[in-house]
Design a protein around this motif. Structure first.
Motif, short mmCIF file in Angstrom:
data_model
loop_
_atom_site.label_atom_id
_atom_site.label_comp_id
_atom_site.label_asym_id
_atom_site.label_seq_id
_atom_site.Cartn_x
_atom_site.Cartn_y
_atom_site.Cartn_z
N ASN A 95 47.43 55.91 3.90
CA ASN A 95 48.37 54.82 2.95
C ASN A 95 48.21 53.60 4.35
O ASN A 95 49.46 52.26 3.89
N VAL A 96 48.01 53.94 5.76
CA VAL A 96 48.06 52.79 6.70
C VAL A 96 47.37 51.63 6.37
O VAL A 96 46.57 51.39 6.30
N VAL A 97 48.15 50.94 7.07
CA VAL A 97 48.43 48.89 7.02
C VAL A 97 47.36 48.65 8.46
O VAL A 97 48.72 48.88 9.71
N ARG A 98 45.87 48.39 8.69
CA ARG A 98 45.91 47.85 10.14
C ARG A 98 46.42 46.70 10.46
O ARG A 98 45.97 45.71 9.90
N ALA A 99 47.42 47.13 11.53
CA ALA A 99 47.88 45.84 11.57
C ALA A 99 46.74 44.89 12.55
O ALA A 99 46.98 42.96 13.16
N VAL A 100 45.40 45.01 13.13
CA VAL A 100 44.66 44.61 13.87
C VAL A 100 43.20 45.00 13.48
O VAL A 100 42.85 46.31 13.64
N ALA A 125 63.07 56.69 6.34
CA ALA A 125 62.25 57.32 4.91
C ALA A 125 61.20 55.75 5.45
O ALA A 125 59.79 56.74 5.42
N ARG A 126 60.78 54.54 5.54
CA ARG A 126 60.07 54.16 5.60
C ARG A 126 58.74 54.56 6.59
O ARG A 126 57.81 54.40 6.42
N ILE A 127 59.03 54.63 7.47
CA ILE A 127 58.17 55.31 9.04
C ILE A 127 57.88 56.69 8.68
O ILE A 127 56.67 56.98 8.67
N LEU A 128 58.70 57.62 8.68
CA LEU A 128 57.93 58.91 8.00
C LEU A 128 56.95 58.73 6.90
O LEU A 128 56.23 59.90 6.64
N ALA A 129 57.64 57.78 6.26
CA ALA A 129 56.01 57.73 4.57
C ALA A 129 54.49 57.34 5.04
O ALA A 129 53.86 57.07 4.46
N VAL A 130 54.23 56.74 6.43
CA VAL A 130 53.79 55.92 6.90
C VAL A 130 52.37 57.53 7.27
O VAL A 130 52.81 58.07 8.29
N GLY A 131 51.16 57.35 6.79
CA GLY A 131 50.59 58.57 7.25
C GLY A 131 48.76 57.65 6.77
O GLY A 131 48.38 56.26 6.76
N PRO A 132 47.90 58.78 7.47
CA PRO A 132 46.50 58.38 6.73
C PRO A 132 46.03 57.18 6.19
O PRO A 132 45.08 57.14 6.32
N ALA A 139 48.78 59.83 17.69
CA ALA A 139 47.33 61.10 18.34
C ALA A 139 46.30 61.14 17.65
O ALA A 139 44.84 61.01 18.24
N ILE A 140 46.40 60.30 16.38
CA ILE A 140 44.46 59.78 15.57
C ILE A 140 44.48 58.48 14.61
O ILE A 140 44.04 58.33 14.40
N GLY A 141 45.11 58.45 15.51
CA GLY A 141 44.19 57.08 16.11
C GLY A 141 45.49 55.88 15.21
O GLY A 141 45.00 54.33 15.00
N ILE A 142 46.74 55.87 15.13
CA ILE A 142 47.53 54.61 14.11
C ILE A 142 48.48 54.52 15.35
O ILE A 142 49.24 55.00 15.60
N SER A 143 48.33 52.95 15.79
CA SER A 143 49.26 52.18 16.22
C SER A 143 50.54 52.09 15.81
O SER A 143 50.51 52.01 14.86
N PRO A 144 51.49 51.88 17.21
CA PRO A 144 52.66 51.96 16.62
C PRO A 144 52.97 50.58 15.31
O PRO A 144 53.38 50.29 15.02
N SER A 145 52.46 49.28 16.03
CA SER A 145 51.56 47.94 15.31
C SER A 145 51.31 48.44 13.87
O SER A 145 51.64 48.21 12.90
N ASP A 146 50.12 49.33 13.90
CA ASP A 146 49.65 49.34 12.62
C ASP A 146 50.76 50.25 11.95
O ASP A 146 50.93 49.68 10.45
N ILE A 147 51.85 51.15 12.26
CA ILE A 147 53.44 51.54 11.98
C ILE A 147 54.42 50.60 11.10
O ILE A 147 54.73 51.43 10.21
N PRO A 206 53.16 60.30 -4.07
CA PRO A 206 53.61 60.05 -3.14
C PRO A 206 52.47 60.04 -1.65
O PRO A 206 51.73 60.83 -2.20
N PRO A 207 53.08 59.73 -0.62
CA PRO A 207 51.73 60.45 0.74
C PRO A 207 51.80 61.81 1.64
O PRO A 207 50.78 61.70 1.40
N HIS A 208 52.67 62.19 0.59
CA HIS A 208 52.88 63.42 1.38
C HIS A 208 54.41 64.19 1.05
O HIS A 208 55.33 62.90 0.07
N HIS A 209 55.01 64.98 1.12
CA HIS A 209 56.33 65.94 0.48
C HIS A 209 57.07 66.45 1.72
O HIS A 209 57.55 67.93 1.76
N ASN A 210 57.18 65.42 2.32
CA ASN A 210 58.19 66.46 4.25
C ASN A 210 59.19 65.07 4.26
O ASN A 210 59.92 65.63 5.52
N THR A 211 59.38 63.77 4.15
CA THR A 211 60.51 63.27 3.83
C THR A 211 61.27 62.62 2.40
O THR A 211 60.76 63.35 1.21
#
Length: 275
Positions: free
Chosen positions: A115-120, A106-113, A65-73, A8-13
């Motif tokens: 496993n992020v997929v860059r949209a652009v 759950a899907r959004i909270l699972a996004v982290g630095p 704040a760490i450079g992951i945009s809404p598009s990436d999320i 898992p990417p993290h354990h807070n969700t």
């Protein structure tokens, strides 16, 4: 046959429990607590199937704040950009979202630095693949069709600094297939192919074979392809740079191990350098 266990990417969700079969005590407790809340709400008749959206909102802001945009999320969570934006600000006249489904959360909270997929992404590799196919005689509109993209603005990619990750992948897949095919055998007329090759040659667009020799340069915007550049042009480029820096013609000739007459000749022959 064994099945790989995903980490898992993290354990807070809840995602680590539901999607990754994590059974850490704290993760099990979180899952059970959420189930108790649901059962209590159902018993009281207040269950709507929705949960508080504030944790999702805070997570999106932290990612930003760490450079992951809404598009990436959105790309990583497999949802729309509008669905992500609704958590942080009003969209299209509607207020900010205050409640959401557990699945969306759950899907959004699972996004982290990690496993992020860059949209652009940077457009350099995509531009050079289009140009390389053109050097083989493939009109860009034909490349767009092969890649499953709109033909309307395909040439506009050449002037953009960024493209979507989906566009980059589509062009890359088309490039790998089309580079080994002859355009004239795939509904491209001889005249079209010839015109496209002539245009590419005039612009000095390298063919795929050039990029095979310089694979690290394909997507590097700082890499300048010296494709079909003559020695004289290189000398003119260096000489022009030195002269613009205040070096005298005599010292330029000395540094480049050429005569002043030769320097003057190549500067006159190649007034624009290799740019």
């Amino acid at each position: 046959m064994t099945t790989a266990v995903r980490t898992p990417p993290h354990h807070n969700t809840l995602t680590c429990y539901t999607d990754y079969q994590c059974r850490r005590p704290e993760c099990v407790d979180r899952y059970n607590a959420r189930n108790r809340e649901r059962l209590q709400a159902q018993k009281a008749g207040t269950w709507t199937g929705l949960i508080d959206a504030e944790p999702v909102r805070q997570h999106i802001l932290q990612l930003g704040a760490i450079g992951i945009s809404p598009s990436d999320i959105a790309a990583t969570a497999d949802t729309s950009i509008q669905s992500v934006l609704e958590f942080i600000r009003p969209v299209r006249g509607r207020g900010r979202r205050h409640r959401t489904s557990p699945a969306m959360a759950a899907r959004i909270l699972a996004v982290g630095p990690d496993n992020v997929v860059r949209a652009v992404v940077d457009a350099t590799a995509t531009q050079r693949r289009l140009q390389a196919l053109a050097a083989l005689g493939w009109p860009m509109k034909r490349t767009a069709l092969h890649a499953g993209l709109s033909t309307t603005n395909i040439t506009g990619i050449l002037t953009r600094s960024r493209v979507t990750a989906a566009t980059e992948q589509a062009i890359a897949d088309a490039y790998d297939q089309m580079r080994r095919q002859r355009p004239e055998n795939h509904r491209v007329s001889r005249g079209q192919a010839k015109k496209t090759r002539r245009r590419a040659a005039a612009a000095r667009w390298p063919k795929p074979s050039y990029w095979d020799q310089h694979p690290d340069g394909l997507g590097d915007p700082h890499f300048q392809p010296l494709y079909k550049v003559t020695p004289g042009e290189l000398v003119a480029e260096d000489a022009r740079w030195l002269l613009n820096g205040g070096v005298s013609l005599e010292h330029v000739a000395e540094r480049l191990d050429k005569t002043t007459d030769y320097i003057t000749q190549v500067l006159r022959q190649y007034p624009g350098g290799t740019a």
